[in-house]
Design a protein around this motif. Structure first.
Motif, PDB file in Angstrom:
ATOM      1  N   LEU A  43      15.721  64.686  75.613  1.00  0.00           N
ATOM      2  CA  LEU A  43      17.111  64.251  75.758  1.00  0.00           C
ATOM      3  C   LEU A  43      17.462  63.945  77.211  1.00  0.00           C
ATOM      4  CD1 LEU A  43      18.902  66.584  73.198  1.00  0.00           C
ATOM      5  CD2 LEU A  43      18.524  64.118  73.013  1.00  0.00           C
ATOM      6  N   VAL A  44      16.946  64.756  78.137  1.00  0.00           N
ATOM      7  CA  VAL A  44      17.179  64.490  79.558  1.00  0.00           C
ATOM      8  C   VAL A  44      16.537  63.157  79.951  1.00  0.00           C
ATOM      9  CG1 VAL A  44      16.633  65.286  81.901  1.00  0.00           C
ATOM     10  CG2 VAL A  44      17.485  66.904  80.204  1.00  0.00           C
ATOM     11  N   ALA A  45      15.338  62.887  79.450  1.00  0.00           N
ATOM     12  CA  ALA A  45      14.673  61.613  79.737  1.00  0.00           C
ATOM     13  C   ALA A  45      15.462  60.448  79.160  1.00  0.00           C
ATOM     14  CB  ALA A  45      13.255  61.627  79.172  1.00  0.00           C
ATOM     15  N   CYS A  46      16.056  60.628  77.980  1.00  0.00           N
ATOM     16  CA  CYS A  46      16.878  59.561  77.393  1.00  0.00           C
ATOM     17  C   CYS A  46      18.124  59.294  78.229  1.00  0.00           C
ATOM     18  CB  CYS A  46      17.272  59.922  75.959  1.00  0.00           C
ATOM     19  SG  CYS A  46      15.915  59.790  74.789  1.00  0.00           S
ATOM     20  N   VAL A  47      18.747  60.348  78.737  1.00  0.00           N
ATOM     21  CA  VAL A  47      19.917  60.160  79.607  1.00  0.00           C
ATOM     22  C   VAL A  47      19.518  59.407  80.874  1.00  0.00           C
ATOM     23  CG1 VAL A  47      21.624  61.360  81.036  1.00  0.00           C
ATOM     24  CG2 VAL A  47      21.188  62.136  78.708  1.00  0.00           C
ATOM     25  N   ALA A  48      18.403  59.815  81.495  1.00  0.00           N
ATOM     26  CA  ALA A  48      17.940  59.129  82.705  1.00  0.00           C
ATOM     27  C   ALA A  48      17.604  57.669  82.402  1.00  0.00           C
ATOM     28  CB  ALA A  48      16.710  59.844  83.275  1.00  0.00           C
ATOM     29  N   GLY A  75      16.453  48.449  77.312  1.00  0.00           N
ATOM     30  CA  GLY A  75      16.323  49.840  77.737  1.00  0.00           C
ATOM     31  C   GLY A  75      17.463  50.701  77.236  1.00  0.00           C
ATOM     32  N   VAL A  76      18.679  50.151  77.244  1.00  0.00           N
ATOM     33  CA  VAL A  76      19.837  50.887  76.728  1.00  0.00           C
ATOM     34  C   VAL A  76      19.642  51.201  75.247  1.00  0.00           C
ATOM     35  CG1 VAL A  76      22.296  50.673  76.148  1.00  0.00           C
ATOM     36  CG2 VAL A  76      21.495  50.061  78.434  1.00  0.00           C
ATOM     37  N   LEU A  77      19.217  50.212  74.484  1.00  0.00           N
ATOM     38  CA  LEU A  77      19.014  50.424  73.049  1.00  0.00           C
ATOM     39  C   LEU A  77      17.891  51.422  72.774  1.00  0.00           C
ATOM     40  CD1 LEU A  77      19.439  46.778  71.703  1.00  0.00           C
ATOM     41  CD2 LEU A  77      21.031  48.690  71.503  1.00  0.00           C
ATOM     42  N   ILE A  78      16.819  51.330  73.546  1.00  0.00           N
ATOM     43  CA  ILE A  78      15.699  52.257  73.350  1.00  0.00           C
ATOM     44  C   ILE A  78      16.109  53.681  73.709  1.00  0.00           C
ATOM     45  CG2 ILE A  78      13.430  52.904  74.250  1.00  0.00           C
ATOM     46  CD1 ILE A  78      12.811  49.888  74.350  1.00  0.00           C
ATOM     47  N   ALA A  79      16.824  53.855  74.817  1.00  0.00           N
ATOM     48  CA  ALA A  79      17.268  55.191  75.214  1.00  0.00           C
ATOM     49  C   ALA A  79      18.244  55.770  74.196  1.00  0.00           C
ATOM     50  CB  ALA A  79      17.912  55.147  76.601  1.00  0.00           C
ATOM     51  N   ALA A  80      19.162  54.941  73.705  1.00  0.00           N
ATOM     52  CA  ALA A  80      20.121  55.417  72.702  1.00  0.00           C
ATOM     53  C   ALA A  80      19.411  55.766  71.394  1.00  0.00           C
ATOM     54  CB  ALA A  80      21.194  54.366  72.464  1.00  0.00           C
ATOM     55  N   GLY A  81      18.475  54.939  70.987  1.00  0.00           N
ATOM     56  CA  GLY A  81      17.710  55.221  69.771  1.00  0.00           C
ATOM     57  C   GLY A  81      16.868  56.471  69.907  1.00  0.00           C
ATOM     58  N   GLY A  82      16.259  56.656  71.072  1.00  0.00           N
ATOM     59  CA  GLY A  82      15.479  57.866  71.319  1.00  0.00           C
ATOM     60  C   GLY A  82      16.345  59.109  71.257  1.00  0.00           C
ATOM     61  N   ALA A  83      17.528  59.041  71.857  1.00  0.00           N
ATOM     62  CA  ALA A  83      18.440  60.183  71.817  1.00  0.00           C
ATOM     63  C   ALA A  83      18.894  60.470  70.388  1.00  0.00           C
ATOM     64  CB  ALA A  83      19.651  59.919  72.710  1.00  0.00           C
ATOM     65  N   LEU A  84      19.127  59.414  69.616  1.00  0.00           N
ATOM     66  CA  LEU A  84      19.518  59.585  68.222  1.00  0.00           C
ATOM     67  C   LEU A  84      18.425  60.293  67.429  1.00  0.00           C
ATOM     68  CD1 LEU A  84      21.586  58.818  65.946  1.00  0.00           C
ATOM     69  CD2 LEU A  84      20.153  56.809  65.581  1.00  0.00           C
ATOM     70  N   LEU A  85      17.187  59.851  67.603  1.00  0.00           N
ATOM     71  CA  LEU A  85      16.077  60.456  66.869  1.00  0.00           C
ATOM     72  C   LEU A  85      15.762  61.872  67.345  1.00  0.00           C
ATOM     73  CD1 LEU A  85      13.716  57.380  66.552  1.00  0.00           C
ATOM     74  CD2 LEU A  85      15.036  58.471  64.737  1.00  0.00           C
ATOM     75  N   GLY A  87      17.872  63.970  68.923  1.00  0.00           N
ATOM     76  CA  GLY A  87      18.996  64.831  68.557  1.00  0.00           C
ATOM     77  C   GLY A  87      19.051  65.147  67.073  1.00  0.00           C
ATOM     78  N   GLY A  88      18.596  64.213  66.262  1.00  0.00           N
ATOM     79  CA  GLY A  88      18.618  64.418  64.815  1.00  0.00           C
ATOM     80  C   GLY A  88      17.288  64.870  64.240  1.00  0.00           C
ATOM     81  N   ALA A  89      16.351  65.266  65.081  1.00  0.00           N
ATOM     82  CA  ALA A  89      15.006  65.614  64.610  1.00  0.00           C
ATOM     83  C   ALA A  89      15.037  66.732  63.568  1.00  0.00           C
ATOM     84  CB  ALA A  89      14.118  66.009  65.791  1.00  0.00           C
ATOM     85  N   ASN A  90      15.803  67.782  63.810  1.00  0.00           N
ATOM     86  CA  ASN A  90      15.877  68.888  62.846  1.00  0.00           C
ATOM     87  C   ASN A  90      16.434  68.412  61.511  1.00  0.00           C
ATOM     88  OD1 ASN A  90      14.821  70.969  64.431  1.00  0.00           O
ATOM     89  ND2 ASN A  90      16.793  71.316  65.399  1.00  0.00           N
ATOM     90  N   ALA A  91      17.495  67.626  61.548  1.00  0.00           N
ATOM     91  CA  ALA A  91      18.106  67.139  60.310  1.00  0.00           C
ATOM     92  C   ALA A  91      17.177  66.177  59.572  1.00  0.00           C
ATOM     93  CB  ALA A  91      19.441  66.458  60.624  1.00  0.00           C
ATOM     94  N   ILE A  92      16.467  65.329  60.316  1.00  0.00           N
ATOM     95  CA  ILE A  92      15.545  64.376  59.692  1.00  0.00           C
ATOM     96  C   ILE A  92      14.419  65.119  58.983  1.00  0.00           C
ATOM     97  CG2 ILE A  92      13.847  62.565  60.173  1.00  0.00           C
ATOM     98  CD1 ILE A  92      15.735  61.698  62.504  1.00  0.00           C
TER      99      ILE A  92
END
Length: 103
Positions: A43-48, A75-85, A87-92
């Motif tokens: 998540l920190v890498a996605c924010v950066a 890059g914005v889309l990839i970082a946002a998608g990475g954060a989504l995945l 952050g939702g890893a447990n739920a997925i």
């Protein structure tokens, strides 16, 4: 259709009755802590990545470099998608685990 129901009934009949447990092997608490730390680092890498991509996008757009601006948008889309995945890893995993348990 009848053939498929026979196959499904055979699969259900062959259930060995094994389910996940938390006391099967030692060290599960350590593995959970390591995976939790990896989630945090991800998540920190996605924010950066998001911050850097937004800066690249803005500066490149201002200078008229549309190729770099497009890269910044990507890059914005990839970082946002990475954060989504991440952050939702447990739920997925819980969703698909529950789905697999229905069979």
């Amino acid at each position: 259709m009848g053939h498929a129901s026979i196959i499904v009934s055979r699969v259900i009949a062959a259930d060995p009755g094994i389910s996940p447990n938390e006391d099967g092997l030692p060290g599960l608490a350590v593995v959970k802590r390591v995976v939790g730390a990896l989630l945090t680092w991800g998540l920190v890498a996605c924010v950066a990545g998001l911050v850097i991509s937004v800066i690249v996008w803005a500066v490149a757009r201002q200078q008229g470099n549309y190729g770099a601006a497009s890269g910044g948008k990507t890059g914005v889309l990839i970082a946002a998608g990475g954060a989504l995945l991440i952050g939702g890893a447990n739920a997925i995993v819980a969703f698909f685990s529950g789905l697999g348990g229905m069979i």
